[in-house]
Design an enzyme around this catalytic site. Structure first.
Site, PDB file in Angstrom:
ATOM      1  N   GLN A  74      -9.056  11.303 -46.085  1.00  0.00           N
ATOM      2  CA  GLN A  74      -7.623  11.318 -45.734  1.00  0.00           C
ATOM      3  C   GLN A  74      -7.400  11.312 -44.210  1.00  0.00           C
ATOM      4  O   GLN A  74      -6.459  10.678 -43.717  1.00  0.00           O
ATOM      5  CB  GLN A  74      -6.962  12.546 -46.356  1.00  0.00           C
ATOM      6  CG  GLN A  74      -5.457  12.418 -46.389  1.00  0.00           C
ATOM      7  CD  GLN A  74      -4.821  13.620 -47.053  1.00  0.00           C
ATOM      8  OE1 GLN A  74      -5.107  14.770 -46.699  1.00  0.00           O
ATOM      9  NE2 GLN A  74      -3.960  13.378 -48.019  1.00  0.00           N
ATOM     10  N   GLY A  94     -15.618   6.214 -34.225  1.00  0.00           N
ATOM     11  CA  GLY A  94     -16.611   7.237 -33.871  1.00  0.00           C
ATOM     12  C   GLY A  94     -17.362   6.839 -32.608  1.00  0.00           C
ATOM     13  O   GLY A  94     -16.779   6.235 -31.697  1.00  0.00           O
ATOM     14  N   GLU A 113       9.037  -9.900 -17.491  1.00  0.00           N
ATOM     15  CA  GLU A 113       7.690  -9.324 -17.459  1.00  0.00           C
ATOM     16  C   GLU A 113       7.590  -8.141 -18.427  1.00  0.00           C
ATOM     17  O   GLU A 113       6.586  -7.955 -19.110  1.00  0.00           O
ATOM     18  CB  GLU A 113       7.314  -8.872 -16.037  1.00  0.00           C
ATOM     19  CG  GLU A 113       5.858  -8.416 -15.976  1.00  0.00           C
ATOM     20  CD  GLU A 113       5.434  -7.796 -14.663  1.00  0.00           C
ATOM     21  OE1 GLU A 113       6.299  -7.515 -13.816  1.00  0.00           O
ATOM     22  OE2 GLU A 113       4.219  -7.579 -14.505  1.00  0.00           O
ATOM     23  N   LYS A 157      18.533  -8.885   6.988  1.00  0.00           N
ATOM     24  CA  LYS A 157      19.242  -9.745   6.032  1.00  0.00           C
ATOM     25  C   LYS A 157      18.880  -9.448   4.578  1.00  0.00           C
ATOM     26  O   LYS A 157      19.144 -10.266   3.701  1.00  0.00           O
ATOM     27  CB  LYS A 157      18.915 -11.222   6.340  1.00  0.00           C
ATOM     28  CG  LYS A 157      19.497 -11.724   7.650  1.00  0.00           C
ATOM     29  CD  LYS A 157      20.979 -11.762   7.512  1.00  0.00           C
ATOM     30  CE  LYS A 157      21.748 -12.333   8.643  1.00  0.00           C
ATOM     31  NZ  LYS A 157      23.189 -12.157   8.481  1.00  0.00           N
ATOM     32  N   PRO A 212       0.811  -1.224   0.000  1.00  0.00           N
ATOM     33  CA  PRO A 212       0.000   0.000   0.000  1.00  0.00           C
ATOM     34  C   PRO A 212       0.845   1.275   0.000  1.00  0.00           C
ATOM     35  O   PRO A 212       0.456   2.282  -0.577  1.00  0.00           O
ATOM     36  CB  PRO A 212      -0.816  -0.111   1.294  1.00  0.00           C
ATOM     37  CG  PRO A 212      -0.869  -1.569   1.581  1.00  0.00           C
ATOM     38  CD  PRO A 212       0.413  -2.158   1.063  1.00  0.00           C
ATOM     39  N   GLY A 254       6.308  -1.941 -13.365  1.00  0.00           N
ATOM     40  CA  GLY A 254       7.129  -0.725 -13.302  1.00  0.00           C
ATOM     41  C   GLY A 254       6.551   0.320 -14.245  1.00  0.00           C
ATOM     42  O   GLY A 254       6.360   0.045 -15.428  1.00  0.00           O
ATOM     43  N   THR A 255       6.293   1.515 -13.707  1.00  0.00           N
ATOM     44  CA  THR A 255       5.663   2.569 -14.526  1.00  0.00           C
ATOM     45  C   THR A 255       6.631   3.047 -15.625  1.00  0.00           C
ATOM     46  O   THR A 255       7.832   2.762 -15.582  1.00  0.00           O
ATOM     47  CB  THR A 255       5.299   3.788 -13.645  1.00  0.00           C
ATOM     48  OG1 THR A 255       6.527   4.304 -13.090  1.00  0.00           O
ATOM     49  CG2 THR A 255       4.350   3.412 -12.528  1.00  0.00           C
ATOM     50  N   SER A 256       6.071   3.813 -16.558  1.00  0.00           N
ATOM     51  CA  SER A 256       6.910   4.355 -17.645  1.00  0.00           C
ATOM     52  C   SER A 256       8.028   5.228 -17.091  1.00  0.00           C
ATOM     53  O   SER A 256       9.143   5.243 -17.623  1.00  0.00           O
ATOM     54  CB  SER A 256       6.049   5.179 -18.616  1.00  0.00           C
ATOM     55  OG  SER A 256       5.163   4.321 -19.280  1.00  0.00           O
TER      56      SER A 256
HETATM   57  C1  LIG Z   1      -4.285  -4.248 -12.490  1.00  0.00           C
HETATM   58  C2  LIG Z   1      -2.973  -4.259 -11.746  1.00  0.00           C
HETATM   59  C3  LIG Z   1      -2.318  -5.461 -11.551  1.00  0.00           C
HETATM   60  C4  LIG Z   1      -1.106  -5.494 -10.817  1.00  0.00           C
HETATM   61  N1  LIG Z   1      -0.512  -6.712 -10.565  1.00  0.00           N
HETATM   62  C5  LIG Z   1       0.554  -6.751  -9.706  1.00  0.00           C
HETATM   63  C6  LIG Z   1       1.101  -8.010  -9.291  1.00  0.00           C
HETATM   64  O1  LIG Z   1       0.670  -9.086  -9.730  1.00  0.00           O
HETATM   65  N2  LIG Z   1       2.125  -8.003  -8.388  1.00  0.00           N
HETATM   66  C7  LIG Z   1       2.637  -6.831  -7.881  1.00  0.00           C
HETATM   67  O2  LIG Z   1       3.550  -6.901  -7.055  1.00  0.00           O
HETATM   68  N3  LIG Z   1       2.157  -5.626  -8.270  1.00  0.00           N
HETATM   69  C8  LIG Z   1       1.124  -5.561  -9.156  1.00  0.00           C
HETATM   70  N4  LIG Z   1       0.605  -4.347  -9.544  1.00  0.00           N
HETATM   71  C9  LIG Z   1       1.184  -3.111  -8.989  1.00  0.00           C
HETATM   72  C10 LIG Z   1       2.023  -2.310  -9.975  1.00  0.00           C
HETATM   73  O3  LIG Z   1       3.221  -2.984 -10.260  1.00  0.00           O
HETATM   74  C11 LIG Z   1       2.244  -0.928  -9.324  1.00  0.00           C
HETATM   75  O4  LIG Z   1       0.989  -0.267  -9.320  1.00  0.00           O
HETATM   76  C12 LIG Z   1       3.281  -0.105 -10.050  1.00  0.00           C
HETATM   77  O5  LIG Z   1       4.570  -0.654  -9.912  1.00  0.00           O
HETATM   78  C13 LIG Z   1       3.328   1.360  -9.505  1.00  0.00           C
HETATM   79  O6  LIG Z   1       3.378   1.372  -8.112  1.00  0.00           O
HETATM   80  P1  LIG Z   1       2.335   2.281  -7.304  1.00  0.00           P
HETATM   81  O7  LIG Z   1       0.977   1.988  -7.792  1.00  0.00           O
HETATM   82  O8  LIG Z   1       2.592   2.082  -5.861  1.00  0.00           O
HETATM   83  O9  LIG Z   1       2.677   3.750  -7.718  1.00  0.00           O
HETATM   84  P2  LIG Z   1       3.778   4.711  -7.013  1.00  0.00           P
HETATM   85  O10 LIG Z   1       5.049   3.974  -6.848  1.00  0.00           O
HETATM   86  O11 LIG Z   1       3.160   5.317  -5.817  1.00  0.00           O
HETATM   87  O12 LIG Z   1       3.940   5.826  -8.150  1.00  0.00           O
HETATM   88  C14 LIG Z   1       2.966   6.857  -8.340  1.00  0.00           C
HETATM   89  C15 LIG Z   1       3.474   7.783  -9.466  1.00  0.00           C
HETATM   90  O13 LIG Z   1       4.758   8.337  -9.105  1.00  0.00           O
HETATM   91  C16 LIG Z   1       5.728   8.041 -10.102  1.00  0.00           C
HETATM   92  N5  LIG Z   1       7.024   7.816  -9.485  1.00  0.00           N
HETATM   93  C17 LIG Z   1       7.324   7.084  -8.385  1.00  0.00           C
HETATM   94  N6  LIG Z   1       8.634   7.108  -8.129  1.00  0.00           N
HETATM   95  C18 LIG Z   1       9.205   7.857  -9.115  1.00  0.00           C
HETATM   96  C19 LIG Z   1      10.541   8.254  -9.422  1.00  0.00           C
HETATM   97  N7  LIG Z   1      11.584   7.866  -8.694  1.00  0.00           N
HETATM   98  N8  LIG Z   1      10.749   9.060 -10.502  1.00  0.00           N
HETATM   99  C20 LIG Z   1       9.690   9.457 -11.276  1.00  0.00           C
HETATM  100  N9  LIG Z   1       8.410   9.103 -11.034  1.00  0.00           N
HETATM  101  C21 LIG Z   1       8.170   8.315  -9.968  1.00  0.00           C
HETATM  102  C22 LIG Z   1       5.199   6.775 -10.782  1.00  0.00           C
HETATM  103  O14 LIG Z   1       5.752   6.615 -12.083  1.00  0.00           O
HETATM  104  C23 LIG Z   1       3.703   7.052 -10.792  1.00  0.00           C
HETATM  105  O15 LIG Z   1       3.413   7.905 -11.862  1.00  0.00           O
HETATM  106  C24 LIG Z   1      -0.564  -4.280 -10.320  1.00  0.00           C
HETATM  107  C25 LIG Z   1      -1.203  -3.062 -10.558  1.00  0.00           C
HETATM  108  C26 LIG Z   1      -2.405  -3.038 -11.246  1.00  0.00           C
HETATM  109  C27 LIG Z   1      -3.092  -1.717 -11.455  1.00  0.00           C
END
Ligand SMILES: Cc1cc2nc3c(=O)[nH]c(=O)nc-3n(C[C@H](O)[C@H](O)[C@H](O)COP(=O)(O)OP(=O)(O)OC[C@H]3O[C@@H](n4cnc5c(N)ncnc54)[C@H](O)[C@@H]3O)c2cc1C
Length: 390
Positions: free
Chosen positions: A281, A348, A244, A181, A128, A373-375
């Protein structure tokens, strides 16, 4: 580079495409409404050989390479994103670390049923308080007695959590004296005492792939359930994430191919101002953009899959490909979001209706830029890797 397939591999992709058209595609629209992926679905995927593609034959797998598996993931994603994600969490996120880091006993115990679809696995990293900062996670596994750990903490947004049999949990580890550890992977039976789970969370897309939270309260985990090395969980997770990320690029290709097909047929049959809309076009340009983005993402993804297969066949770890896997995921998932947007536009008003496939593709694909991992995190990995190698 050689992207050619053997006769057996060609036969597999053709029969798998037929299987997906017959068994997965008709189910996808319905599952989006019922929000359910029945267990029988996993058994079908096991029988079709999909769940075991990357697994060893002695455990019921196909022993296929990364390239063929990438093609299969693209094919299934043309039909159903929910199936791709839930199957991937089970056989990939849970199964592949066991393949790579497990003991012979662990492989024998868990892999055959995961590969056949009898049991379902999951990977628990995100908590969380945050998912991006993996090294900051706070679930705790404290050594208690000679050969067991007590696990406490919470995981959230976990694919398959509501119905999985097992979760590979990443937790901060303490020895008997309370000394830290590092992070360690624990294979946790989700029917153990002290484990509870949330119901499936309501979400924007991928509605049939259940996502939920897991709660651990002094859960007894035997020492033999440690996967790989004590304290090496962070590195093991990063290696798992490489695979992944490549798989999320393959998923994006399937989505883009489906958008291309749907947009071609819709724009040929839909008429405005006395002609098919593709003859305007503005619409033709959107089709051209969809095609170009799909092709560009395809060759980057195939190239990365080919390199990963080569590295693995040489017995080397795929860590050296982290930057490339991240770039591949970043490019393909961004392209897929742009392509689904264009496909909805071409349709549409119809594109906004659940009845049309592009509406589901548009909702589903948004996860590609967040999960694994986000973009933004991919950009950090890519830039780090460029500078390291400069
Ligand atoms: C449908 C779904 C399925 C999923 N399945 C799994 C699963 O099977 N197992 C699992 O472990 N997880 C799972 N996840 C979790 C997913 O991997 C995380 O949501 C994701 O890694 C982002 O973490 P967060 O949601 O805590 O966002 P946060 O880490 O809180 O990030 C919030 C925002 O801040 C940005 N941010 C954070 N740190 C930085 C930084 N250093 N520099 C720039 N920007 C930053 C992020 O890019 C994002 O835009 C799932 C998520 C969804 C929605």
């Amino acid at each position: 580079m050689d992207f050619s397939l053997s006769v057996d591999e060609q036969e597999f992709t053709e029969s798998f495409r037929t299987f997906c058209k017959k068994e997965i595609h008709p189910f996808a629209e319905e599952a989006d409404k019922t929000k359910e992926l029945p267990r029988s679905h996993y058994l079908k995927l096991g029988e079709a050989g999909y769940l075991g593609l990357l697994h060893e034959e002695e455990f019921g797998g196909q022993g296929a390479g990364v390239f063929l598996s990438t093609l299969a993931m693209e094919i299934i994603s043309e039909s159903c994103g929910s199936t791709f994600f839930s199957a991937g969490a089970s056989a990939g996120l849970f199964g592949l670390p066991i393949k790579h880091f497990g003991t012979p006993e662990q492989k024998k115990k868990y892999l055959p049923d995961i590969i056949s679809g009898k049991t379902i696995g999951s990977l628990g990293v995100t908590e969380p308080d945050g998912g991006s900062d993996v090294s900051g996670l706070s679930s705790l596994a404290k050594k208690s007695g000679k050969d067991r750990y007590l696990l406490s903490g919470q995981k959230t947004f976990i694919t398959n959590a509501p119905n999985a049999n097992y979760c590979l949990v990443l937790a901060r580890t303490l020895d008997e004296t309370g000394k830290e550890k590092g992070l360690t992977h624990f294979i946790v039976d989700l029917n153990s005492k002290g484990v509870s789970r949330s119901a499936a969370m309501d979400k924007m897309g991928l509605k049939a792939s259940p996502t939920g939270a897991l709660f651990f309260e002094d859960v007894e985990v035997p020492e033999e359930n440690i996967l790989g090395k004590l304290g090496k969980g962070f590195r093991q997770t990063m290696q798992t994430f490489n695979a992944e990320r490549l798989s999320l690029a393959a998923y994006s290709l399937g989505v883009m191919k489906a958008c291309l097909d749907e947009s071609k047929s819709f724009s040929a049959s839909r008429k405005s101002f006395g002609k098919s809309i593709y003859q305007h076009q503005g619409v033709a340009f959107m089709l051209a953009e969809i095609y170009s983005k799909y092709e560009a993402a395809k060759w980057l993804t195939y190239n990365t899959a080919w390199e990963m297969e080569k590295i693995e066949s040489e017995g080397k770890p795929s860590m050296s490909l982290s930057g490339k896997c991240a770039a591949c995921k970043l490019f393909a998932t961004t392209a897929a979001r742009e392509v689904t947007n264009l496909a909805v536009q071409i349709h549409g008003g119809a594109g906004y209706m659940d009845e049309y496939k592009v509406s589901r593709l548009y909702r589903d694909t948004r996860l590609g830029e967040i999960g694994g991992g986000t973009s933004e995190i991919q950009k950090l990995i890519i830039s780090g890797s460029i500078m390291k190698n400069s």
